[in-house]
Motif scaffolding. Structure first.
Motif, PDB file in Angstrom:
ATOM      1  N   ARG A 110       0.836  -1.206   0.000  1.00  0.00           N
ATOM      2  CA  ARG A 110       0.000   0.000   0.000  1.00  0.00           C
ATOM      3  C   ARG A 110       0.874   1.261   0.000  1.00  0.00           C
ATOM      4  N   PHE A 111       1.940   1.241   0.821  1.00  0.00           N
ATOM      5  CA  PHE A 111       2.791   2.433   0.941  1.00  0.00           C
ATOM      6  C   PHE A 111       3.673   2.610  -0.287  1.00  0.00           C
ATOM      7  N   GLU A 112       4.386   1.540  -0.670  1.00  0.00           N
ATOM      8  CA  GLU A 112       5.354   1.700  -1.768  1.00  0.00           C
ATOM      9  C   GLU A 112       4.667   2.022  -3.085  1.00  0.00           C
ATOM     10  N   LEU A 113       3.469   1.491  -3.286  1.00  0.00           N
ATOM     11  CA  LEU A 113       2.749   1.797  -4.528  1.00  0.00           C
ATOM     12  C   LEU A 113       1.886   3.054  -4.339  1.00  0.00           C
ATOM     13  N   ASP A 114       2.018   3.662  -3.178  1.00  0.00           N
ATOM     14  CA  ASP A 114       1.315   4.918  -2.847  1.00  0.00           C
ATOM     15  C   ASP A 114      -0.194   4.818  -3.128  1.00  0.00           C
ATOM     16  N   GLN A 115      -0.763   3.718  -2.669  1.00  0.00           N
ATOM     17  CA  GLN A 115      -2.205   3.494  -2.860  1.00  0.00           C
ATOM     18  C   GLN A 115      -2.937   4.279  -1.769  1.00  0.00           C
ATOM     19  N   TYR A 116      -3.117   5.545  -2.011  1.00  0.00           N
ATOM     20  CA  TYR A 116      -3.539   6.427  -0.923  1.00  0.00           C
ATOM     21  C   TYR A 116      -5.024   6.416  -0.612  1.00  0.00           C
ATOM     22  N   ILE A 117      -5.796   5.684  -1.406  1.00  0.00           N
ATOM     23  CA  ILE A 117      -7.226   5.543  -1.118  1.00  0.00           C
ATOM     24  C   ILE A 117      -7.539   4.080  -0.833  1.00  0.00           C
ATOM     25  N   ASN A 118      -8.279   3.842   0.240  1.00  0.00           N
ATOM     26  CA  ASN A 118      -8.846   2.513   0.423  1.00  0.00           C
ATOM     27  C   ASN A 118     -10.356   2.666   0.280  1.00  0.00           C
ATOM     28  N   LEU A 119     -10.839   2.159  -0.839  1.00  0.00           N
ATOM     29  CA  LEU A 119     -12.245   2.355  -1.207  1.00  0.00           C
ATOM     30  C   LEU A 119     -13.046   1.134  -0.774  1.00  0.00           C
ATOM     31  N   ARG A 120     -14.039   1.350   0.080  1.00  0.00           N
ATOM     32  CA  ARG A 120     -14.802   0.220   0.613  1.00  0.00           C
ATOM     33  C   ARG A 120     -16.302   0.466   0.519  1.00  0.00           C
ATOM     34  N   PRO A 121     -16.916  -0.038  -0.530  1.00  0.00           N
ATOM     35  CA  PRO A 121     -18.366   0.125  -0.672  1.00  0.00           C
ATOM     36  C   PRO A 121     -19.097  -0.727   0.372  1.00  0.00           C
ATOM     37  N   VAL A 122     -20.154  -0.171   0.933  1.00  0.00           N
ATOM     38  CA  VAL A 122     -21.002  -0.910   1.882  1.00  0.00           C
ATOM     39  C   VAL A 122     -22.388  -0.965   1.256  1.00  0.00           C
ATOM     40  N   LYS A 123     -22.747  -2.157   0.762  1.00  0.00           N
ATOM     41  CA  LYS A 123     -23.976  -2.256  -0.015  1.00  0.00           C
ATOM     42  C   LYS A 123     -24.683  -3.554   0.355  1.00  0.00           C
ATOM     43  N   LYS A 136     -33.364  -2.284   4.700  1.00  0.00           N
ATOM     44  CA  LYS A 136     -33.480  -2.916   3.379  1.00  0.00           C
ATOM     45  C   LYS A 136     -32.331  -2.458   2.489  1.00  0.00           C
ATOM     46  N   PRO A 137     -32.172  -3.112   1.311  1.00  0.00           N
ATOM     47  CA  PRO A 137     -31.078  -2.712   0.426  1.00  0.00           C
ATOM     48  C   PRO A 137     -31.033  -1.204   0.155  1.00  0.00           C
ATOM     49  N   GLU A 138     -32.195  -0.552   0.033  1.00  0.00           N
ATOM     50  CA  GLU A 138     -32.148   0.899  -0.255  1.00  0.00           C
ATOM     51  C   GLU A 138     -31.633   1.713   0.941  1.00  0.00           C
ATOM     52  N   ASP A 139     -31.605   1.103   2.123  1.00  0.00           N
ATOM     53  CA  ASP A 139     -31.121   1.828   3.312  1.00  0.00           C
ATOM     54  C   ASP A 139     -29.613   1.692   3.516  1.00  0.00           C
ATOM     55  N   ILE A 140     -29.034   0.643   2.944  1.00  0.00           N
ATOM     56  CA  ILE A 140     -27.607   0.390   3.194  1.00  0.00           C
ATOM     57  C   ILE A 140     -26.882   0.403   1.857  1.00  0.00           C
ATOM     58  N   ASP A 141     -26.407   1.567   1.480  1.00  0.00           N
ATOM     59  CA  ASP A 141     -25.729   1.738   0.202  1.00  0.00           C
ATOM     60  C   ASP A 141     -24.878   3.000   0.281  1.00  0.00           C
ATOM     61  N   PHE A 142     -23.679   2.837   0.831  1.00  0.00           N
ATOM     62  CA  PHE A 142     -22.762   3.984   0.913  1.00  0.00           C
ATOM     63  C   PHE A 142     -21.336   3.507   0.676  1.00  0.00           C
ATOM     64  N   VAL A 143     -20.423   4.451   0.600  1.00  0.00           N
ATOM     65  CA  VAL A 143     -19.032   4.106   0.323  1.00  0.00           C
ATOM     66  C   VAL A 143     -18.144   4.755   1.370  1.00  0.00           C
ATOM     67  N   VAL A 144     -17.196   4.011   1.892  1.00  0.00           N
ATOM     68  CA  VAL A 144     -16.208   4.600   2.795  1.00  0.00           C
ATOM     69  C   VAL A 144     -14.908   4.822   2.018  1.00  0.00           C
TER      70      VAL A 144
END
Ligand code: IPM
Ligand code: MN
Length: 368
Positions: A110-123, A136-144
């Motif tokens: 993560r550091f050496e390739l400078d992957q500065y975003i960790n994208l984690r969808p919560v769906k 319900k599915p329409e209530d849980i749909d966001f991204v961290v």
């Protein structure tokens, strides 16, 4: 820089590529098993969408470390830099002291390739059981959007008088203006692109971490000026946990530092149905990104054809989006959606799916 040294990721943005080189690190425990199913699904999408993926296997992880003492040979990193993306299974071996492989392999990449975003969808997908009553599915749909190269993970600190009664242990959180700002800008862009509430929540702890989150908060409001359509919102990390359980529908995109992002995304994984479905991407938008299921190596289930490969399959979908094949990503997402909607997968928990790991992979591949 001469044109011939343009990085693969830059090429992908300017010309529609038809062939990509993907590094594959199965890693530890159930990692290789779930990666195998991910590759199966990728082979189905490349056939459908008419592009090529060349897979380059890297034998890294606990087994290799115990045999040879090698974790990540220096010669491997420059090779990885030339890839279009990396597909990772899991890191963490029961016979290796915690921290060695995590720091030496996962965090180092993560550091050496400078992957500065960790994208984690919560769906939450249809037919998937969530521990949250009445959601319900329409209530849980966001991204961290988790910052992925700084904070407490930077490894700054040390001991004084170690092993004595007067021992001191210091672990410092490193927050740079550049690091916070590039992460925030990515999060604002994502919020603007997503067709939801266009609300970005900064998750911090401004009432106690009065230096680190002061910097984050100032940067947040400065970057916000570039995105007038995005609504800004703030929640302390403890309150964020509370709202994620009580009113997850309030969230669209959450942006936070490395440590808080690590913690709240395990909670996020649980409300979307568990580690079996939670995928993530370690992104360097200007370089090489790495995609992984966010659950661990699950030693208890290793080699038993019982682990859920859907998180790895969804991570492969995120990877397709990221290399510039959004139609392939949509095919994977739809196949996962349809498989779950059909009720053919009884549960997302390992050993309770009503299908084996291989059968879940076959099912998704057949729906591509
Ligand atoms: C994750 C994991 C890692 C982290 C560990 C394995 C070092 O928990 O990807 O969330 O803390 O980032
Ligand atoms: Mn974690």
């Amino acid at each position: 820089m001469p044109a011939t040294t343009t990085k693969p990721a830059e090429q992908a943005k300017s010309v529609a590529k038809t062939s990509y080189k993907i590094g594959v690190i199965g890693g530890d425990g159930t990692g290789p098993e779930v990666v195998r199913e991910g590759l199966k699904v990728l082979n189905a999408v490349t056939k459908k969408h008419g592009f090529k993926l060349e897979f380059v296997n890297y034998d890294l992880g606990g087994e290799r470390y115990m045999k040879s003492g090698e974790i990540l040979p220096d010669s491997v990193v420059p090779e990885l830099r030339k890839l279009d993306a990396i597909f990772l299974g899991a890191i963490g071996h029961p016979d290796v002291k915690p921290g060695i492989l995590e720091k030496g392999l996962l965090l180092r990449l993560r550091f050496e390739l400078d992957q500065y975003i960790n994208l984690r969808p919560v769906k939450l997908y249809p037919n998937v059981e969530t521990p949250l009553a009445n959601k319900k599915p329409e209530d849980i749909d966001f991204v961290v959007v988790r910052e992925n190269t700084e904070g407490l993970y930077a490894g700054a600190g040390g001991f004084l008088r170690r092993g004595t009664p007067h021992e001191v242990a210091v672990q410092e959180s490193i927050n740079t203006r550049m690091g916070a700002e590039r992460c925030l800008r990515y999060a604002f862009n994502l919020t603007q692109k997503r067709n939801k509430a266009k609300k970005l929540t900064l998750c911090g702890k401004t009432n106690v971490l009065t230096y680190a989150f002061d910097l984050w908060e100032r940067a947040f409001h400065d970057v916000a000026k570039e995105f007038p359509e995005v609504k800004t919102d703030y929640a302390h990390v403890d309150a964020t946990c509370m709202w994620m359980v009580k009113n997850p529908e309030w969230f669209d995109v959450i942006v936070t530092d490395n440590m808080f992002g690590d913690i709240i995304t395990d909670l996020g994984a649980m409300i979307q149905g568990g580690m079996g479905i939670a995928a993530g991407g370690n992104l360097n938008p200007e370089g090489v990104s790495m995609f992984e299921p966010i659950g661990g190596s699950a030693p208890k289930y290793t080699g038993r054809n019982m682990i859920n490969p859907l998180a790895a399959i969804s991570a492969a979908g995120l990877m397709m989006e990221n290399i510039g094949q959004p139609a392939a990503a949509a095919s994977i997402e739809n196949a996962v959606f349809n498989a779950l909607s059909s009720g053919k997968i009884a549960s997302l928990a390992a050993g309770k799916m009503g299908l084996t790991t291989t059968e879940v992979g076959d099912l998704i591949a057949s729906l591509i």
